[in-house]
Design a protein around this motif. Sequence first.
Motif, PDB file in Angstrom:
ATOM      1  N   ASP A 199      57.653  45.281  54.919  1.00 57.19           N
ATOM      2  CA  ASP A 199      57.919  46.629  54.423  1.00 57.19           C
ATOM      3  C   ASP A 199      58.575  47.502  55.490  1.00 57.19           C
ATOM      4  OD1 ASP A 199      57.738  48.337  52.131  1.00 57.19           O
ATOM      5  OD2 ASP A 199      56.198  49.497  53.177  1.00 57.19           O
ATOM      6  N   GLY A 200      58.781  46.944  56.665  1.00 64.50           N
ATOM      7  CA  GLY A 200      59.355  47.720  57.770  1.00 64.50           C
ATOM      8  C   GLY A 200      60.784  47.333  58.090  1.00 64.50           C
ATOM      9  N   SER A 222      71.242  60.606  57.456  1.00 63.24           N
ATOM     10  CA  SER A 222      70.253  60.099  58.416  1.00 63.24           C
ATOM     11  C   SER A 222      68.848  60.094  57.820  1.00 63.24           C
ATOM     12  CB  SER A 222      70.273  60.944  59.689  1.00 63.24           C
ATOM     13  OG  SER A 222      71.532  60.858  60.332  1.00 63.24           O
ATOM     14  N   LEU A 223      68.624  60.965  56.833  1.00 67.75           N
ATOM     15  CA  LEU A 223      67.308  61.054  56.206  1.00 67.75           C
ATOM     16  C   LEU A 223      67.159  60.097  55.026  1.00 67.75           C
ATOM     17  CD1 LEU A 223      66.811  64.934  56.201  1.00 67.75           C
ATOM     18  CD2 LEU A 223      65.680  63.273  57.694  1.00 67.75           C
ATOM     19  N   VAL A 224      68.288  59.639  54.471  1.00 70.38           N
ATOM     20  CA  VAL A 224      68.242  58.725  53.325  1.00 70.38           C
ATOM     21  C   VAL A 224      68.088  57.297  53.835  1.00 70.38           C
ATOM     22  CG1 VAL A 224      69.480  57.829  51.324  1.00 70.38           C
ATOM     23  CG2 VAL A 224      69.656  60.252  51.919  1.00 70.38           C
ATOM     24  N   SER A 225      67.020  56.633  53.418  1.00 64.54           N
ATOM     25  CA  SER A 225      66.740  55.281  53.892  1.00 64.54           C
ATOM     26  C   SER A 225      67.016  54.238  52.813  1.00 64.54           C
ATOM     27  CB  SER A 225      65.279  55.167  54.337  1.00 64.54           C
ATOM     28  OG  SER A 225      65.039  55.984  55.464  1.00 64.54           O
ATOM     29  N   VAL A 226      67.367  53.048  53.269  1.00 61.47           N
ATOM     30  CA  VAL A 226      67.560  51.902  52.387  1.00 61.47           C
ATOM     31  C   VAL A 226      66.468  50.890  52.694  1.00 61.47           C
ATOM     32  CG1 VAL A 226      69.094  50.002  51.738  1.00 61.47           C
ATOM     33  CG2 VAL A 226      70.052  52.241  52.333  1.00 61.47           C
ATOM     34  N   ASN A 227      65.691  50.525  51.683  1.00 59.66           N
ATOM     35  CA  ASN A 227      64.631  49.537  51.851  1.00 59.66           C
ATOM     36  C   ASN A 227      65.001  48.281  51.065  1.00 59.66           C
ATOM     37  OD1 ASN A 227      62.340  47.977  51.994  1.00 59.66           O
ATOM     38  ND2 ASN A 227      60.907  49.641  51.532  1.00 59.66           N
ATOM     39  N   PRO A 228      65.323  47.185  51.741  1.00 54.77           N
ATOM     40  CA  PRO A 228      65.747  45.973  51.041  1.00 54.77           C
ATOM     41  C   PRO A 228      64.676  45.373  50.148  1.00 54.77           C
ATOM     42  CG  PRO A 228      65.319  45.505  53.351  1.00 54.77           C
ATOM     43  CD  PRO A 228      65.275  46.989  53.197  1.00 54.77           C
ATOM     44  N   MET A 229      63.426  45.810  50.333  1.00 54.75           N
ATOM     45  CA  MET A 229      62.319  45.272  49.548  1.00 54.75           C
ATOM     46  C   MET A 229      61.970  46.162  48.354  1.00 54.75           C
ATOM     47  SD  MET A 229      61.671  42.557  51.217  1.00 54.75           S
ATOM     48  CE  MET A 229      60.121  42.058  50.486  1.00 54.75           C
ATOM     49  N   ARG A 237      71.279  43.711  52.976  1.00 53.37           N
ATOM     50  CA  ARG A 237      71.245  44.291  54.309  1.00 53.37           C
ATOM     51  C   ARG A 237      69.830  44.717  54.687  1.00 53.37           C
ATOM     52  NH1 ARG A 237      75.435  42.761  57.326  1.00 53.37           N
ATOM     53  NH2 ARG A 237      77.399  42.925  56.173  1.00 53.37           N
ATOM     54  N   ALA A 238      69.471  44.492  55.956  1.00 48.48           N
ATOM     55  CA  ALA A 238      68.135  44.859  56.429  1.00 48.48           C
ATOM     56  C   ALA A 238      68.131  44.919  57.949  1.00 48.48           C
ATOM     57  CB  ALA A 238      67.097  43.845  55.951  1.00 48.48           C
ATOM     58  N   ASP A 239      67.279  45.765  58.488  1.00 47.22           N
ATOM     59  CA  ASP A 239      67.019  45.773  59.929  1.00 47.22           C
ATOM     60  C   ASP A 239      65.719  44.996  60.126  1.00 47.22           C
ATOM     61  OD1 ASP A 239      66.408  46.183  62.568  1.00 47.22           O
ATOM     62  OD2 ASP A 239      66.785  48.333  62.549  1.00 47.22           O
TER      63      ASP A 239
END
Length: 229
Positions: free
Chosen positions: A80-81, A37-44, A210-212
């Motif tokens: 960036d979000g 839950s703490l590890v984030s994926v940033n498509p950018m 993948r991205a939100d």
Amino acid sequence: MANKNITVVKSRRRANIVMFVVIGIAAFVLVAIAVLSLVSVNPMSDIKRPERYEFYDADSSEMLGAGDSKPQSSIYSALDGMEFSVMTGILQGRWDYSYGFMRNKSDKKIEVKASEIKGLRAKEKGFMVEFVYSDIPVVDGKLDLKKAQKIEVDGETVYYDRIKMFITDSDGAVGMLRFYPYIYARLDNQAYENDDLSSESYSITGVTVRADTTNAYAALKKLAASLAK
């Protein structure tokens, strides 16, 4: 009587062992969930901030806010979000977070010709953001790719100095972001005998990741409304 007591003790020991194993597994699962839950994926993460953005509404070739420097930081913040947690991705059945080429049902890359790249537009209820970097220079009739931007896609290196990125609303879920990295000098070039420069021989394949995009879409929608006034 003694045998019965021994049996009871052994049963209790087995029960305690099972209980400790269950507790240990549950604790491991909880820790794993907390970490994921703490590890984030940033498509950018692998795409550098360009010199400028160009912003387009759906089905439009007219840039919003042309010549206005104010929207640049708003567009950067919006793009960036689009990150999400690995745990969120797993819960939604999204396992692959790498860049991938757009492919057809036969798993062949879908190629887009130079003439088609120029005509790429955002569809209804979407926006297009074009990333503009310094042009890749031409040295002795060849592109100097050392000065190009690049990303790794499906094990291949893709060079570019422009990106057309399409933002739609993923509606609170981990959706799919589409973009087209390309080389500007090859869009309208008459060097037909030079395959390193010719538009006739140039084609690209779009990329997905993948991205939100929920917050990014909302921010861009708000920006588009303010620029249209």
